[in-house]
Design a protein around this motif. Structure first.
Motif, PDB file in Angstrom:
ATOM      1  N   ILE A  52       3.613  73.167  25.148  1.00 37.43           N
ATOM      2  CA  ILE A  52       2.247  73.573  25.385  1.00 37.43           C
ATOM      3  C   ILE A  52       2.071  75.090  25.566  1.00 37.43           C
ATOM      4  O   ILE A  52       2.737  75.709  26.443  1.00 37.43           O
ATOM      5  CB  ILE A  52       1.662  72.881  26.868  1.00 37.43           C
ATOM      6  CG1 ILE A  52       1.551  71.503  26.258  1.00 37.43           C
ATOM      7  CG2 ILE A  52       0.097  73.451  26.731  1.00 37.43           C
ATOM      8  CD1 ILE A  52       0.694  70.705  25.399  1.00 37.43           C
ATOM      9  N   THR A  53       1.365  75.543  24.909  1.00 35.26           N
ATOM     10  CA  THR A  53       1.254  77.044  24.795  1.00 35.26           C
ATOM     11  C   THR A  53      -0.301  77.354  25.036  1.00 35.26           C
ATOM     12  O   THR A  53      -1.040  76.642  24.773  1.00 35.26           O
ATOM     13  CB  THR A  53       1.322  77.911  23.545  1.00 35.26           C
ATOM     14  OG1 THR A  53       0.699  77.160  22.600  1.00 35.26           O
ATOM     15  CG2 THR A  53       2.957  77.579  23.042  1.00 35.26           C
ATOM     16  N   PHE A  54      -0.556  78.407  25.756  1.00 31.13           N
ATOM     17  CA  PHE A  54      -1.961  78.869  26.265  1.00 31.13           C
ATOM     18  C   PHE A  54      -2.311  80.038  25.611  1.00 31.13           C
ATOM     19  O   PHE A  54      -1.737  81.181  25.317  1.00 31.13           O
ATOM     20  CB  PHE A  54      -1.835  78.912  27.679  1.00 31.13           C
ATOM     21  CG  PHE A  54      -1.432  77.780  28.458  1.00 31.13           C
ATOM     22  CD1 PHE A  54      -2.275  76.905  28.480  1.00 31.13           C
ATOM     23  CD2 PHE A  54      -0.116  77.731  28.668  1.00 31.13           C
ATOM     24  CE1 PHE A  54      -1.885  75.635  29.583  1.00 31.13           C
ATOM     25  CE2 PHE A  54       0.243  76.491  29.466  1.00 31.13           C
ATOM     26  CZ  PHE A  54      -0.501  75.493  29.677  1.00 31.13           C
ATOM     27  N   GLU A  55      -3.655  79.995  25.070  1.00 28.04           N
ATOM     28  CA  GLU A  55      -4.310  81.301  24.552  1.00 28.04           C
ATOM     29  C   GLU A  55      -5.739  81.210  25.180  1.00 28.04           C
ATOM     30  O   GLU A  55      -6.462  80.193  25.349  1.00 28.04           O
ATOM     31  CB  GLU A  55      -4.444  81.245  23.037  1.00 28.04           C
ATOM     32  CG  GLU A  55      -3.318  81.782  22.289  1.00 28.04           C
ATOM     33  CD  GLU A  55      -3.177  81.342  20.809  1.00 28.04           C
ATOM     34  OE1 GLU A  55      -4.240  81.424  20.345  1.00 28.04           O
ATOM     35  OE2 GLU A  55      -2.000  81.324  20.225  1.00 28.04           O
ATOM     36  N   GLY A  56      -6.228  82.431  25.699  1.00 25.93           N
ATOM     37  CA  GLY A  56      -7.446  82.611  26.136  1.00 25.93           C
ATOM     38  C   GLY A  56      -7.710  81.651  27.390  1.00 25.93           C
ATOM     39  O   GLY A  56      -8.784  81.089  27.544  1.00 25.93           O
ATOM     40  N   SER A  82      26.599  86.971  30.436  1.00 30.11           N
ATOM     41  CA  SER A  82      25.048  86.979  31.098  1.00 30.11           C
ATOM     42  C   SER A  82      24.325  86.375  29.801  1.00 30.11           C
ATOM     43  O   SER A  82      24.702  86.502  28.777  1.00 30.11           O
ATOM     44  CB  SER A  82      24.577  88.390  31.062  1.00 30.11           C
ATOM     45  OG  SER A  82      25.113  89.018  32.134  1.00 30.11           O
ATOM     46  N   ALA A  83      23.478  85.648  30.405  1.00 27.78           N
ATOM     47  CA  ALA A  83      22.432  84.814  29.378  1.00 27.78           C
ATOM     48  C   ALA A  83      21.096  84.625  30.002  1.00 27.78           C
ATOM     49  O   ALA A  83      20.962  84.235  30.948  1.00 27.78           O
ATOM     50  CB  ALA A  83      23.275  83.500  28.954  1.00 27.78           C
ATOM     51  N   ALA A  84      20.016  84.400  29.351  1.00 25.97           N
ATOM     52  CA  ALA A  84      18.863  84.315  29.749  1.00 25.97           C
ATOM     53  C   ALA A  84      18.349  82.916  28.904  1.00 25.97           C
ATOM     54  O   ALA A  84      18.413  82.974  27.633  1.00 25.97           O
ATOM     55  CB  ALA A  84      17.846  85.478  29.097  1.00 25.97           C
ATOM     56  N   TYR A  85      17.817  82.272  29.726  1.00 23.66           N
ATOM     57  CA  TYR A  85      17.268  80.573  29.504  1.00 23.66           C
ATOM     58  C   TYR A  85      15.944  80.650  29.616  1.00 23.66           C
ATOM     59  O   TYR A  85      15.351  81.241  30.519  1.00 23.66           O
ATOM     60  CB  TYR A  85      18.174  79.679  30.056  1.00 23.66           C
ATOM     61  CG  TYR A  85      19.409  79.403  29.353  1.00 23.66           C
ATOM     62  CD1 TYR A  85      19.749  78.268  28.348  1.00 23.66           C
ATOM     63  CD2 TYR A  85      20.616  80.387  29.541  1.00 23.66           C
ATOM     64  CE1 TYR A  85      20.813  78.320  27.977  1.00 23.66           C
ATOM     65  CE2 TYR A  85      21.749  79.992  28.970  1.00 23.66           C
ATOM     66  CZ  TYR A  85      21.763  78.954  28.167  1.00 23.66           C
ATOM     67  OH  TYR A  85      23.007  78.788  27.795  1.00 23.66           O
ATOM     68  N   SER A  86      15.157  79.732  28.873  1.00 24.72           N
ATOM     69  CA  SER A  86      13.739  79.758  29.498  1.00 24.72           C
ATOM     70  C   SER A  86      13.319  78.051  28.743  1.00 24.72           C
ATOM     71  O   SER A  86      14.008  77.845  27.732  1.00 24.72           O
ATOM     72  CB  SER A  86      12.923  80.625  28.727  1.00 24.72           C
ATOM     73  OG  SER A  86      12.797  80.623  27.371  1.00 24.72           O
ATOM     74  N   TYR A  87      12.302  77.613  29.129  1.00 28.84           N
ATOM     75  CA  TYR A  87      11.708  76.436  28.728  1.00 28.84           C
ATOM     76  C   TYR A  87      10.007  76.372  28.893  1.00 28.84           C
ATOM     77  O   TYR A  87       9.759  77.372  29.564  1.00 28.84           O
ATOM     78  CB  TYR A  87      12.514  75.131  29.369  1.00 28.84           C
ATOM     79  CG  TYR A  87      12.582  75.535  30.853  1.00 28.84           C
ATOM     80  CD1 TYR A  87      13.795  75.638  31.623  1.00 28.84           C
ATOM     81  CD2 TYR A  87      11.417  75.219  31.860  1.00 28.84           C
ATOM     82  CE1 TYR A  87      13.933  76.091  33.045  1.00 28.84           C
ATOM     83  CE2 TYR A  87      11.756  75.439  33.320  1.00 28.84           C
ATOM     84  CZ  TYR A  87      12.669  75.806  33.549  1.00 28.84           C
ATOM     85  OH  TYR A  87      13.018  76.100  35.204  1.00 28.84           O
ATOM     86  N   PRO A  88       9.588  75.770  28.246  1.00 28.55           N
ATOM     87  CA  PRO A  88       8.153  75.924  28.031  1.00 28.55           C
ATOM     88  C   PRO A  88       7.411  74.935  28.795  1.00 28.55           C
ATOM     89  O   PRO A  88       8.102  74.064  29.483  1.00 28.55           O
ATOM     90  CB  PRO A  88       8.078  75.415  26.326  1.00 28.55           C
ATOM     91  CG  PRO A  88       8.855  74.333  26.317  1.00 28.55           C
ATOM     92  CD  PRO A  88      10.124  74.822  26.970  1.00 28.55           C
ATOM     93  N   PHE A  89       6.139  75.038  29.304  1.00 31.57           N
ATOM     94  CA  PHE A  89       5.323  74.139  29.596  1.00 31.57           C
ATOM     95  C   PHE A  89       5.275  72.673  28.639  1.00 31.57           C
ATOM     96  O   PHE A  89       5.526  72.964  27.520  1.00 31.57           O
ATOM     97  CB  PHE A  89       3.854  74.672  29.720  1.00 31.57           C
ATOM     98  CG  PHE A  89       3.620  75.700  30.749  1.00 31.57           C
ATOM     99  CD1 PHE A  89       3.961  76.862  30.804  1.00 31.57           C
ATOM    100  CD2 PHE A  89       2.784  75.106  31.958  1.00 31.57           C
ATOM    101  CE1 PHE A  89       3.706  77.742  31.580  1.00 31.57           C
ATOM    102  CE2 PHE A  89       2.373  76.152  32.888  1.00 31.57           C
ATOM    103  CZ  PHE A  89       2.961  77.414  32.886  1.00 31.57           C
ATOM    104  N   ILE A  90       5.152  71.554  29.062  1.00 33.19           N
ATOM    105  CA  ILE A  90       5.002  70.525  28.437  1.00 33.19           C
ATOM    106  C   ILE A  90       4.103  69.328  29.113  1.00 33.19           C
ATOM    107  O   ILE A  90       3.854  69.478  30.433  1.00 33.19           O
ATOM    108  CB  ILE A  90       6.428  69.891  28.066  1.00 33.19           C
ATOM    109  CG1 ILE A  90       7.366  69.210  29.385  1.00 33.19           C
ATOM    110  CG2 ILE A  90       7.445  70.394  27.171  1.00 33.19           C
ATOM    111  CD1 ILE A  90       8.374  68.559  29.207  1.00 33.19           C
ATOM    112  N   ALA A  91       3.627  68.692  28.312  1.00 34.89           N
ATOM    113  CA  ALA A  91       2.686  67.605  28.662  1.00 34.89           C
ATOM    114  C   ALA A  91       3.134  66.341  28.821  1.00 34.89           C
ATOM    115  O   ALA A  91       4.284  66.145  28.282  1.00 34.89           O
ATOM    116  CB  ALA A  91       1.348  67.658  27.731  1.00 34.89           C
TER     117      ALA A  91
END
Lengths: 154, 724
Positions: free
Chosen positions: B650-654, B334-343
């Motif tokens: 790309i990260t988001f705040e507020g 088992s493994a959990a993968y993720s990837y971010p938002f990019i521009a």
């Protein structure tokens, strides 16, 4: 106020605020459209021109700071022997993809070869790392610089 | 044959010819539905031959650096039989009725036009031969061509195309289907490298791009939108902007709440762009409260983790009995993968020039996809679509960003209100913070191996964005991704959460991230099975066969993938012993009809990563049209993928994007670009596009190489400081 600038060997007058970046004086006031707007913060190099032979980011260079120094842009760099060689090498190697960054790349490469006619790979990295290419044509830029320096046949 | 993509059988080419303005032959062909061939008058492309023999070919697809303005005209020129040096290429206007599909997207131009464009060339050649036959009173069958000339060998006569053009224009074109196309062995232009169009203009700084457009009386504009997407303007005092020297006007654009449409904001118009920007900076805009103002990357991740723990909201695909197969497995991984938002971060910030006068709208746009833009503008300005002219301007990078046309409708709305032609240029900050981002997502894998190390079960709980059963734009995933359909017990579970951020296609949409998760987890399974990563992939691919239905875009041919895996293994010397701290990683992925495998060699020393070398092999059919252009796309796609894999996020705040310029959203630099060796495996399939398919396999090749070098498994992108 009016500034008299020496651009590609010609005297040009621009009536603008002194804090206006050279990039926008070139583009919007004098109609020289070769230098490109990419970031407005000296982070990408698309706006690179020469001032007294040194590569500078025109997007953060206020016009009032230039004085009588000689400005060379992509439109005029071909009149110099090294600039012409670099442009020719760019065409020989067919460097561009979208092409938007290439005016800045050519200006930085020309300044490099003016300062050091036989650059090493490390010299090329150091001189060119500030010029971003979103299409990542870097492999051909390196090749073209070597062609322009006569280090590589085609 | 297996894996072949069939062209739309409901369309056929209909030919027309006529005299060109200023003399010569104007040749057009139309694409029409079979049932209404006679009625259709949709010109699809054209060739113009001047009395001097000069040949002009229109390029209908927008050029954004993918080299289409070279490759597509080459197809026509080949069968027309002219010297490439005699050809001038012109960018066509955006005109769906005349040209049909005009989209720089999906790597589809080659796939859709390869045969049709060659038939255009062949048909014009046939007309020129017919004109010569008429004049010499000989049978057309006795004539041949040499580049630019019709030749009668028996009488040693030859005549230039330019001299025949006028007569040829009066003739009725033959049915293109009756014309034999060249034997590829006789190709003189296709398969040879030809340089990019506009090379002179690019290298000497001549005007070429959207921001270089100049229209008489034009003013420059900036447009400030809310950091929280689609938030309305609550209050603004326009006076400080209007007080700036050079500013001519400032006003609010109402806009709507549709993230794909015209959003609210404040426009400032000035006689230079710098003045417009200064005016904008002088404004203090109060933005209205907005329901998405609490969005954040941290909250998305927490919600994703909660969703991953619970039962999935739905099962999108299932083969066999995954639960039973997992129970019976010898090993479960088992493994959990993720990837971010990019521009996208096109180097040329979004921009557009628009003029609205007397009910007519004229637009100069670096767009990859003009027709949806036309619809947006028509709706926003309440004008008929026919009243809008769109000039296709070379884009300073595309990457899918310019498939959306937000800048177009903004420029048109601002120009309409200003009453003068306006060039809108976004700041870099606007560009990074108002993208249609590649959305992030999470994949929670569980797989089972039997005693022989064979994969007997595969479960992916995919956590993404959307509402109900609808994914947010470009946020979907489906089971046609290999190894789906190749494993007896396979299940795709899906859970989604709502999103108030614009998302959209970025180079190899979806696939640009799927390649990372699928090929990284495959590497983990190879390790668990105690097998070599290349051998393990060969076993997983199995016998050459088509998964899915023939002719469907998402069908997958295991043999074609095996071919590129074998090739890249051979090129890279796979299996060689490397010093400690260095490693080889392999990956392969199918997308946009292309099969691509990548091997990377990396060295990690004191936490510093160096990519030593990259090898890649692609199968995009039987013919590479423009080899150097193809290499550019292969290398560019892989370096683009390395760029995003290393640092981009790309990260988001507020409710707003945190990153704003190239300081915090970093692109690859010269010193980081490794050498890349490219090869093509030619297979008996129709040629397909190369703008995208080399991107998806690259991130996993890099991360698998890092694992081989260090034992560190990257399961979350970007790599960032994970090696420190």
């Amino acid at each position: 106020m009016a500034f008299t600038l020496t651009i590609n060997g010609e005297a040009r007058t621009a009536d603008v605020d002194g804090d206006t970046p050279l990039l926008w004086v070139l583009r919007d006031t004098l109609g020289l459209l070769g230098a490109k707007f990419g970031c407005g913060a000296a982070l990408c190099g698309a706006c690179t021109v020469h001032i007294d032979g040194f590569p500078v980011r025109s997007c953060v260079t206020p016009v009032r700071r230039i004085g009588t120094k000689a400005i060379t842009t992509i439109e005029g760099v071909g009149a110099t022997p090294v600039g012409a060689k670099v442009q020719e090498a760019w065409k020989t190697i067919d460097v561009p993809q979208c092409g938007y960054c290439q005016a800045g790349q050519i200006m930085s490469a020309t300044a490099l070869l003016n300062a050091k006619s036989q650059p090493t790979d490390e010299d090329i990295d150091a001189a060119m790392d500030g010029n971003l290419c979103r299409c990542t044509t870097y492999l051909r830029i390196r090749e073209a610089i070597k062609v322009a320096a006569g280090q590589k046949g085609v | 044959m297996d894996g072949e993509i069939l062209r739309d059988p409901t369309r056929r080419f209909v030919l027309q010819s006529g005299a060109a303005v200023g003399g010569g032959l104007l040749f057009s062909f139309t694409v029409a539905a079979e049932s209404q061939a006679a009625a259709a008058a949709m010109f699809n492309a054209y060739v113009r031959i001047g009395p001097d023999g000069g040949v002009t070919i229109a390029s209908k697809i927008p050029e954004v650096g993918q080299g289409i303005k070279t490759a597509m005209p080459m197809l026509i020129a080949e069968e027309l039989d002219v010297e490439w040096s005699a050809v001038t290429v012109e960018q066509a206007l955006a005109d769906f009725k005349t040209y049909g599909r005009q989209v720089a997207g999906g790597s589809m131009a080659t796939t859709l036009e390869y045969d049709g464009f060659r038939r255009v060339g062949a048909t014009v050649r046939a007309l020129l031969i017919a004109a010569a036959a008429q004049s010499w009173k000989v049978a057309p069958e006795t004539l041949t061509t040499e580049p630019g000339f019709v030749v009668h060998a028996a009488s040693k006569r030859r005549v230039a195309y330019g001299e025949l053009a006028g007569e040829a224009a009066k003739l009725t074109p033959p049915d293109p289907k009756t014309l034999a196309l060249k034997d590829p062995k006789a190709f003189r232009i296709i398969g040879q490298s030809h340089k990019s169009q506009n090379l002179d203009a690019i290298t000497t700084g001549q005007p070429l791009y959207g921001i270089d457009v100049r229209v008489p009386g034009m003013l420059f504009a900036t447009f400030a939108k809310a950091p929280v997407y689609a938030a309305k303007v609550a209050a603004v005092d326009l006076a400080p902007a209007k007080a700036v020297k050079g500013v001519k006007d400032a006003f609010v654009i109402e806009g709507g709440t549709n993230l794909q449409g015209l959003m609210p904001g404040v426009a400032v118009i000035a006689d230079t762009w710098w003045a417009a920007r200064k005016g904008r900076n002088a404004l203090e805009i109060q933005w209205a409260d907005h329901p998405t103002a609490a969005q954040s990357t941290a909250a998305f991740a927490a919600k994703a983790a909660a969703l991953a723990k619970g039962p999935a909201q739905r099962v999108d695909y299932a083969d066999g009995d995954v639960d039973a197969a997992l129970k019976g497995a010898v090993k479960v991984v088992s493994a959990a993968y993720s990837y971010p938002f990019i521009a996208h971060a096109n180097l040329e910030p979004q921009n557009c020039t628009a003029s609205v006068k007397d009910g007519k709208v004229e637009i100069w746009a670096p767009t990859q996809n003009p027709e949806p833009g036309r619809k947006l503008v028509a709706a926003a300005l309440n004008v008929p679509e026919e009243a809008i002219t769109i000039h296709l301007i070379r884009g300073g990078g595309g990457f899918g960003r310019r498939l959306n046309n937000d800048y177009m409708v903004e420029a048109a709305a601002i120009a309409a209100k200003a009453g003068v032609p306006v060039q809108l240029i976004w700041t870099r900050e606007d560009d990074i913070q108002h993208d249609f981002y590649r959305p992030g997502a999470w994949h929670n894998f569980t797989a089972g191996l039997d005693a022989a190390g064979k994969v007997v079960a595969w479960n992916d709980h995919f956590v993404s964005f959307g509402e109900g059963t609808t994914f947010a734009p470009s946020a979907g995933f489906n089971a046609s991704q290999f190894p789906g359909r190749a494993i007896d017990n396979y299940r795709l579970e899906v859970s989604v959460m709502p999103l108030g951020v614009p998302t959209g296609p970025l180079r190899a949409p979806g696939n640009n991230a799927f390649g990372f998760v699928l090929q990284s987890f495959t590497d983990e399974l190879a390790l668990a099975a105690g097998k070599d990563p290349v051998d393990f992939r060969r076993e997983l691919l199995g016998e050459p066969r088509l998964l899915g239905k023939p002719g469907e875009r998402d069908s997958f041919h295991t043999g074609r993938m095996r071919g590129v895996v074998d090739k890249v293994a051979q090129m890279s010397g796979w299996g060689r012993k490397l010093p400690k701290g260095s490693g080889l990683g392999v990956s392969c992925h199918y997308s946009h009809l292309g099969y691509v495998a990548v091997v990377m060699q990396v060295t990690v020393k004191d936490g510093a990563l160096k990519i030593d070398k990259v090898w890649t092999a692609a199968d995009v059919g039987r013919q590479i049209i423009n080899p150097k252009g193809a290499d550019q796309q292969m290398q560019g796609s892989i370096l683009d993928a390395i760029s995003s894999t290393l640092r981009q996020e790309i990260t988001f705040e507020g409710g707003a994007a945190v990153q704003s310029n190239f300081g915090d959203f970093q692109l690859l630099r010269m010193s980081e670009a490794p050498p890349i060796e490219v090869a093509y495996v030619l297979s008996d399939n129709n040629p397909t596009g190369l703008g995208e398919p080399a991107y998806p396999p690259a991130p996993a090749a890099l991360c698998n190489a890092i694992f081989a070098a260090t034992g560190k498994r990257i399961r979350s992108l970007p790599i960032g400081d994970q090696l420190a």
